[in-house]
Design a protein around this motif. Structure first.
Motif, PDB file in Angstrom:
ATOM      1  N   ILE A 378       0.874  -1.176   0.000  1.00 18.44           N
ATOM      2  CA  ILE A 378       0.000   0.000   0.000  1.00 18.44           C
ATOM      3  C   ILE A 378       0.900   1.212   0.000  1.00 18.44           C
ATOM      4  CG2 ILE A 378      -1.785   1.248   1.269  1.00 18.44           C
ATOM      5  CD1 ILE A 378      -2.713  -1.434   2.406  1.00 18.44           C
ATOM      6  N   GLY A 379       0.921   1.924  -1.116  1.00 21.12           N
ATOM      7  CA  GLY A 379       1.875   3.018  -1.254  1.00 21.12           C
ATOM      8  C   GLY A 379       1.234   4.343  -1.534  1.00 21.12           C
ATOM      9  N   ASP A 380       0.033   4.597  -0.979  1.00 25.30           N
ATOM     10  CA  ASP A 380      -0.579   5.900  -1.232  1.00 25.30           C
ATOM     11  C   ASP A 380      -0.243   6.847  -0.093  1.00 25.30           C
ATOM     12  OD1 ASP A 380      -2.076   5.008   0.832  1.00 25.30           O
ATOM     13  OD2 ASP A 380      -4.011   5.126  -0.170  1.00 25.30           O
ATOM     14  N   LEU A 388       5.161   5.197  -1.695  1.00 21.12           N
ATOM     15  CA  LEU A 388       5.933   4.421  -2.664  1.00 21.12           C
ATOM     16  C   LEU A 388       5.120   4.340  -3.952  1.00 21.12           C
ATOM     17  CD1 LEU A 388       7.072   1.549  -0.276  1.00 21.12           C
ATOM     18  CD2 LEU A 388       8.392   3.548  -0.975  1.00 21.12           C
ATOM     19  N   SER A 389       5.045   5.437  -4.665  1.00 19.53           N
ATOM     20  CA  SER A 389       4.134   5.526  -5.800  1.00 19.53           C
ATOM     21  C   SER A 389       4.759   5.125  -7.127  1.00 19.53           C
ATOM     22  CB  SER A 389       3.605   6.961  -5.922  1.00 19.53           C
ATOM     23  OG  SER A 389       4.692   7.860  -6.060  1.00 19.53           O
ATOM     24  N   THR A 390       6.063   5.023  -7.218  1.00 22.17           N
ATOM     25  CA  THR A 390       6.666   4.675  -8.502  1.00 22.17           C
ATOM     26  C   THR A 390       6.501   3.198  -8.802  1.00 22.17           C
ATOM     27  OG1 THR A 390       8.827   4.219  -7.527  1.00 22.17           O
ATOM     28  CG2 THR A 390       8.381   6.491  -8.168  1.00 22.17           C
ATOM     29  N   PHE A 391       6.528   2.897 -10.089  1.00 25.05           N
ATOM     30  CA  PHE A 391       6.316   1.527 -10.552  1.00 25.05           C
ATOM     31  C   PHE A 391       7.389   0.585  -9.995  1.00 25.05           C
ATOM     32  CE2 PHE A 391       7.111  -1.786 -13.750  1.00 25.05           C
ATOM     33  CZ  PHE A 391       5.862  -2.400 -13.743  1.00 25.05           C
ATOM     34  N   SER A 392       8.625   1.044  -9.983  1.00 25.27           N
ATOM     35  CA  SER A 392       9.719   0.176  -9.529  1.00 25.27           C
ATOM     36  C   SER A 392       9.597  -0.146  -8.041  1.00 25.27           C
ATOM     37  CB  SER A 392      11.068   0.839  -9.805  1.00 25.27           C
ATOM     38  OG  SER A 392      11.142   2.094  -9.160  1.00 25.27           O
ATOM     39  N   ASP A 414      -2.436  -2.416  -3.477  1.00 21.46           N
ATOM     40  CA  ASP A 414      -3.116  -1.155  -3.757  1.00 21.46           C
ATOM     41  C   ASP A 414      -2.622  -0.595  -5.093  1.00 21.46           C
ATOM     42  OD1 ASP A 414      -4.815   0.980  -3.213  1.00 21.46           O
ATOM     43  OD2 ASP A 414      -3.218   2.145  -2.278  1.00 21.46           O
ATOM     44  N   GLU A 415      -3.588  -0.225  -5.967  1.00 22.73           N
ATOM     45  CA  GLU A 415      -3.272   0.340  -7.283  1.00 22.73           C
ATOM     46  C   GLU A 415      -2.318  -0.577  -8.050  1.00 22.73           C
ATOM     47  OE1 GLU A 415      -4.907   2.657  -8.433  1.00 22.73           O
ATOM     48  OE2 GLU A 415      -5.675   3.787  -6.717  1.00 22.73           O
ATOM     49  N   LEU A 416      -2.693  -1.843  -8.168  1.00 26.92           N
ATOM     50  CA  LEU A 416      -1.854  -2.834  -8.837  1.00 26.92           C
ATOM     51  C   LEU A 416      -1.635  -2.449 -10.301  1.00 26.92           C
ATOM     52  CD1 LEU A 416      -0.395  -5.545  -8.782  1.00 26.92           C
ATOM     53  CD2 LEU A 416      -2.595  -6.665  -9.259  1.00 26.92           C
ATOM     54  N   GLY A 417      -0.365  -2.444 -10.729  1.00 27.83           N
ATOM     55  CA  GLY A 417      -0.012  -2.151 -12.124  1.00 27.83           C
ATOM     56  C   GLY A 417       0.061  -0.676 -12.451  1.00 27.83           C
ATOM     57  N   ALA A 418      -0.089   0.195 -11.462  1.00 30.00           N
ATOM     58  CA  ALA A 418      -0.062   1.638 -11.733  1.00 30.00           C
ATOM     59  C   ALA A 418       1.382   2.103 -11.909  1.00 30.00           C
ATOM     60  CB  ALA A 418      -0.722   2.393 -10.580  1.00 30.00           C
ATOM     61  N   GLY A 419       1.545   3.268 -12.502  1.00 30.15           N
ATOM     62  CA  GLY A 419       2.870   3.880 -12.641  1.00 30.15           C
ATOM     63  C   GLY A 419       3.597   3.515 -13.911  1.00 30.15           C
ATOM     64  N   THR A 420       2.929   2.866 -14.857  1.00 30.81           N
ATOM     65  CA  THR A 420       3.565   2.509 -16.130  1.00 30.81           C
ATOM     66  C   THR A 420       2.510   2.591 -17.230  1.00 30.81           C
ATOM     67  OG1 THR A 420       4.923   0.827 -17.228  1.00 30.81           O
ATOM     68  CG2 THR A 420       3.101   0.034 -15.857  1.00 30.81           C
ATOM     69  N   ASP A 421       2.862   2.125 -18.429  1.00 30.49           N
ATOM     70  CA  ASP A 421       1.922   2.133 -19.541  1.00 30.49           C
ATOM     71  C   ASP A 421       0.657   1.363 -19.148  1.00 30.49           C
ATOM     72  OD1 ASP A 421       1.396   2.441 -22.575  1.00 30.49           O
ATOM     73  OD2 ASP A 421       1.032   0.310 -22.150  1.00 30.49           O
ATOM     74  N   GLY A 425       0.590  -2.285 -17.904  1.00 27.53           N
ATOM     75  CA  GLY A 425       0.312  -2.377 -16.471  1.00 27.53           C
ATOM     76  C   GLY A 425      -0.880  -3.266 -16.185  1.00 27.53           C
ATOM     77  N   ALA A 426      -1.948  -3.145 -16.998  1.00 25.95           N
ATOM     78  CA  ALA A 426      -3.136  -3.974 -16.794  1.00 25.95           C
ATOM     79  C   ALA A 426      -2.829  -5.439 -17.051  1.00 25.95           C
ATOM     80  CB  ALA A 426      -4.263  -3.491 -17.703  1.00 25.95           C
ATOM     81  N   ALA A 427      -2.073  -5.712 -18.108  1.00 28.70           N
ATOM     82  CA  ALA A 427      -1.722  -7.096 -18.428  1.00 28.70           C
ATOM     83  C   ALA A 427      -0.871  -7.705 -17.320  1.00 28.70           C
ATOM     84  CB  ALA A 427      -0.987  -7.150 -19.757  1.00 28.70           C
ATOM     85  N   LEU A 428       0.107  -6.904 -16.837  1.00 27.15           N
ATOM     86  CA  LEU A 428       0.967  -7.385 -15.758  1.00 27.15           C
ATOM     87  C   LEU A 428       0.156  -7.632 -14.484  1.00 27.15           C
ATOM     88  CD1 LEU A 428       3.856  -8.030 -14.905  1.00 27.15           C
ATOM     89  CD2 LEU A 428       4.141  -5.619 -14.282  1.00 27.15           C
ATOM     90  N   ALA A 429      -0.813  -6.751 -14.226  1.00 27.59           N
ATOM     91  CA  ALA A 429      -1.640  -6.883 -13.027  1.00 27.59           C
ATOM     92  C   ALA A 429      -2.423  -8.191 -13.056  1.00 27.59           C
ATOM     93  CB  ALA A 429      -2.582  -5.691 -12.905  1.00 27.59           C
ATOM     94  N   VAL A 430      -3.008  -8.532 -14.203  1.00 29.48           N
ATOM     95  CA  VAL A 430      -3.774  -9.772 -14.318  1.00 29.48           C
ATOM     96  C   VAL A 430      -2.868 -10.974 -14.087  1.00 29.48           C
ATOM     97  CG1 VAL A 430      -5.074 -11.248 -15.905  1.00 29.48           C
ATOM     98  CG2 VAL A 430      -5.522  -8.776 -15.841  1.00 29.48           C
ATOM     99  N   SER A 431      -1.660 -10.934 -14.648  1.00 31.52           N
ATOM    100  CA  SER A 431      -0.730 -12.055 -14.488  1.00 31.52           C
ATOM    101  C   SER A 431      -0.296 -12.215 -13.030  1.00 31.52           C
ATOM    102  CB  SER A 431       0.499 -11.841 -15.376  1.00 31.52           C
ATOM    103  OG  SER A 431       0.123 -11.820 -16.739  1.00 31.52           O
ATOM    104  N   ILE A 432      -0.053 -11.111 -12.354  1.00 32.43           N
ATOM    105  CA  ILE A 432       0.328 -11.176 -10.932  1.00 32.43           C
ATOM    106  C   ILE A 432      -0.806 -11.776 -10.107  1.00 32.43           C
ATOM    107  CG2 ILE A 432       0.799  -9.762  -8.890  1.00 32.43           C
ATOM    108  CD1 ILE A 432       2.393  -7.874 -10.752  1.00 32.43           C
TER     109      ILE A 432
END
Length: 792
Positions: A378-380, A388-392, A414-421, A425-432
């Motif tokens: 949770i990085g808000d 911790l809002s950056t993607f990395s 929180d905000e899975l896959g945010a901070g990138t394209d 980001g959405a595709a990576l979020a589903v895979s995670i």
């Protein structure tokens, strides 16, 4: 920082533990609260929760216990056990601990049988030591003072010191009060220097008073002199002070030895007192939060009316969360500041609190899983840690989570896959999400991505939840809507804030057709949901109205029953009035009988007229009785009417006012009865069982009217305790009744007393024409306390 500590801080469990620590009294209990960690076993968590629940139940019945800030005395007791001397402060700490143990034992003993064993054993295990507690408390007044009563020797020494000091003061007072030394003294006062009494003497008068100089003022103009007359006494005080110090040391050694003898029980009491302090601190925290004990489940987390404990009670909005079993993944969507992160934290924090043995702010019927670990990314800006809002940074945390999570883990992202394209980001979020699900962990994630909303709709075991947002007011409602995806409402919010319509329209046109159709579908679903909620609300109102009508009907029924009861009371009152009237008629009848009796003795009496009058009186008296009997017959309960009567039963014949025995029962239902020498028949409705004869009938049987019917008269009357007028009136009525009853001899009890009542009785008997003769009783009859009367 370990993963456990990091997740505790991320979910703000440390703040909850800090609140619990503030509820504790002793430092040791505060340390236990601050260092509290989730239990690794279900039995440990359940035991801790049961203790808190038992403590809260006890507080509701008896109030909070008296707890003291006890100090750990283990080190001091170890030193005392080796023969060491405990300071007065350390001894007072021991007494304080023993007092706390005694108070807690008394508190638990008030309702010992009603306590749950999980906490009762702690109260039972408290030993206490009232003797040692009082011995220390009465011997040591403070950490700097030992009481005179600590020992007789100490009291004697201090009395000697006081007497010697008074003697010195008297001598010095004479010196400073003497005119001969008034000029030599700097001030006429007595003071102390080096624990010796001295007086201030001017430098130029040195030698005026013979004595020892103990001090000189800073200016050198004043000498503090101990006169020679006081030297010996001051020396005596010094010697007595040394004896006092030695006696105090002996007392402290003695008390230290007592403590050493009870070292084990005192140390044990410390553990139990601090444990109870810790438990009641958790109970007080649960009370403040209006929390309950959840069920520890193996399958699912079910939070009903869950409230985040760090949000004000006036502001927090309860939410329902149900995850586990068939649903292992929760995707929460909605606008920023809509409550998504709070929902995540509430889920994780309440699970951790329950695992720590703390009650949680939910409704009854809630349950949690005892997870081995709860992972949170949770990085808000609402997080305790730096954002911790950056993607990395997000990916770094997620990598660690992916390595450690298992089938007994709860993962919060929180905000899975945010901070990138967004596409990547959405595709990576589903895979995670899929990977975490494959590890068997339960997962709750927040997102703005439409791809994840569609994924949740199309994937078994995954469910959407939306944080509601009021577009009209631009304010979140913080309600968590189960089973529907949420909207970001970016266009509506922007328009409301003043973005021109043409910009909004242009933005809409740039959204892909599929995305636009999906958002429109979400909007239509939201409208349908609101409509269904409105209808449900209307149905609930109708349901409540129906409940109210049912309640009103119950109230009306109760009032009707009360009216029926009042009617029965009224009937009872009217029956009692009939009894009064019957009694009045009886009194009037006897009065007329008295008149007739007096007329009977006159020479001009008409015997025929007298008999007719008597017959008339009896007829009126019997009519009054029958009115009462028929009234009773009309009020015979269904219970009496329906009661089965068998041969041999004793019944009351209502209309005749007599009792009879049932000889036989005819085929037509008629009863063949015998009353004395009289045989008769009666219908079932005309009789009742004697054992159910009403109180009113019992009263009638003792009234004179019944004696007229049955002619059953006692052979004696007791007039004691009545005044002469009432006694004579009752005597005359009794003589009349006895005569009608064909009694030949009766016994009048008037007592011995002053003889006034006896004389009045004899006078009345003398003039009574129904009396043949009378005499005082003899031995065995009551002697002069009774009169034996023979009737004509």
């Amino acid at each position: 920082m370990t993963d456990l500590n990091k997740n505790i801080k991320t979910l703000e469990l440390n703040k909850i533990l800090d609140l619990a620590a503030k509820k504790a009294v002793s430092d040791e209990a505060k340390k236990r609260a601050l260092s509290l960690e989730p239990y690794t076993s279900k039995s440990g968590a359940v035991h801790a929760l049961n203790q808190v629940s038992a403590a809260r139940n006890l507080m509701r019945r008896q109030g909070s216990p008296s707890l003291f800030a006890v100090v750990n005395v283990k080190t001091a007791l170890s030193r005392a056990n080796l023969g060491g001397l405990l300071s007065m402060r350390e001894l007072l700490n021991v007494a304080h601990l023993l007092k706390a143990a005694r108070f807690l034992k008394e508190y638990g003993g008030k309702n010992e049988d009603g306590l749950d064993f999980c906490i009762r054993k702690l109260f039972i295990s408290l030993a206490g030591n009232k003797y040692l507690e009082e011995k220390i408390s009465t011997s040591i007044l403070s950490e700097d003072e030992v009481a005179d009563s600590a020992s007789s020797e100490l009291l004697s020494i201090r009395r000697k010191i006081k007497a010697t000091e008074e003697g010195i003061r008297d001598k010095l007072q004479k010196i400073i009060s003497s005119p001969a030394y008034s000029k030599a003294l700097q001030e006429p006062i007595i003071t102390m220097r080096s624990d010796r009494f001295v007086i201030p003497l001017k430098l130029e008068y040195k030698g005026t008073i013979e004595g020892l100089v103990h001090d000189v003022s800073a200016s050198g103009s004043t000498l503090f002199i101990e006169p020679m007359a006081c030297v010996k006494a001051n020396n005596s005080i010094r010697e007595l002070r040394a004896e006092e110090k030695k006696e105090i040391e002996r007392i402290l050694y003695e008390l230290s030895a007592f403590c050493a003898d009870s070292e084990e029980s005192i140390n044990s009491d410390f553990e139990f007192v601090t444990e109870l302090d810790f438990i009641f601190a958790k109970a007080k925290l649960g009370d403040d939060m209006n929390a309950v004990t959840p069920e520890i489940s193996e399958k699912s987390v079910k939070l009903i009316g869950a409230r985040h404990p760090l949000i004000s009670k006036d502001k927090v909005v309860p939410i329902d969360i149900n995850i586990g079993g068939e649903i292992n993944t929760l995707v929460i969507t909605g606008p920023n500041t809509g409550g998504k992160t709070v929902a995540l934290k509430t889920l994780g924090l309440l699970c951790q609190m329950a695992a720590c043995g703390l009650q949680i702010p939910v409704c009854e019927g809630s349950s949690v899983i005892l997870f081995d670990s709860v992972f949170a990314d949770i990085g808000d800006e609402q997080s305790i840690e730096q954002s911790l809002s950056t993607f990395s940074s997000h990916m770094k945390n997620i990598v660690s989570i992916l390595e450690l999570c298992n089938e007994n883990s709860l993962v919060l992202l929180d905000e899975l896959g945010a901070g990138t394209d967004p596409v990547e980001g959405a595709a990576l979020a589903v895979s995670i999400i899929e990977y975490i699900r494959s590890r068997g962990a339960l997962l709750a994630a927040t997102t703005h991505y439409s791809e994840l909303k569609i994924y949740a709709i199309n994937t078994a075991g995954v469910i959407n939840a939306a944080c509601e947002f009021d577009v009209q007011t631009l304010l979140p409602t913080y309600r968590l809507l189960w089973g529907v995806p949420g909207k970001s409402n970016a266009f509506a919010i922007s328009k409301k804030l003043g973005i021109p319509e043409e910009i909004i329209s242009d933005a809409r046109s740039r959204i892909s057709e599929e995305g636009s159709e999906f958002e429109d579908t979400v909007m239509r679903l939201d409208v349908l949901r609101q409509k269904l909620e409105s209808e449900l609300s209307s149905a609930e109102i109708i349901k409540q109205e129906a409940k109210q009508k049912l309640k009103d009907a119950d109230i009306a029924k109760t009032k009707l029953e009360e009216k029926l009861l009042n009617a029965q009371e009224l009937a009872k009152y009217e029956a009692e009035e009939i009894i009064k009237r019957a009694r009045k008629t009886a009194e009037e009848a006897f009065a007329e009988i008295d008149i007739l009796r007096k007329k009977a003795v006159s020479e001009n009496s008409d015997y025929q007229t007298e008999n007719e009058a008597r017959t008339k009186i009896r007829r009126s008296f019997n009519e009054a009785q029958e009115q009462l009997i028929f009234d009773d017959a009309g009020n015979v309960s269904d219970e009496h009417e329906n009661t089965e009567i068998n041969v041999g039963d004793t019944v009351s014949v209502i209309k005749m006012g007599i009792t009879a025995v049932v000889d036989s029962i005819g085929k037509d239902g008629k009863l063949v009865l015998t009353s004395g020498l009289v045989h008769m028949t009666a219908d079932r409705a005309d009789v009742i069982l004697s054992k159910k004869t009403s109180l009113r009938e019992k009263k009638i049987s003792s009234e004179p009217s019944v004696t007229l019917r049955k002619v059953s008269v006692p052979s004696e009357i007791d007039l004691r305790g009545q005044n002469v007028i009432d006694a004579i009136s009752e005597l005359e009525r009794y003589i009349d009744t006895a005569s009608l009853g064909k009694l030949k001899s009766v016994r009048i009890i008037h007592g011995k007393g002053t003889g006034a009542l006896r004389d009045a009785v004899r006078t009345a008997l003398k003039h009574n024409k129904l009396v043949s003769k009378y005499r005082l009783g003899v031995f065995g009859e009551g002697e002069t306390g009774v009169t034996i009367v023979e009737l004509k």
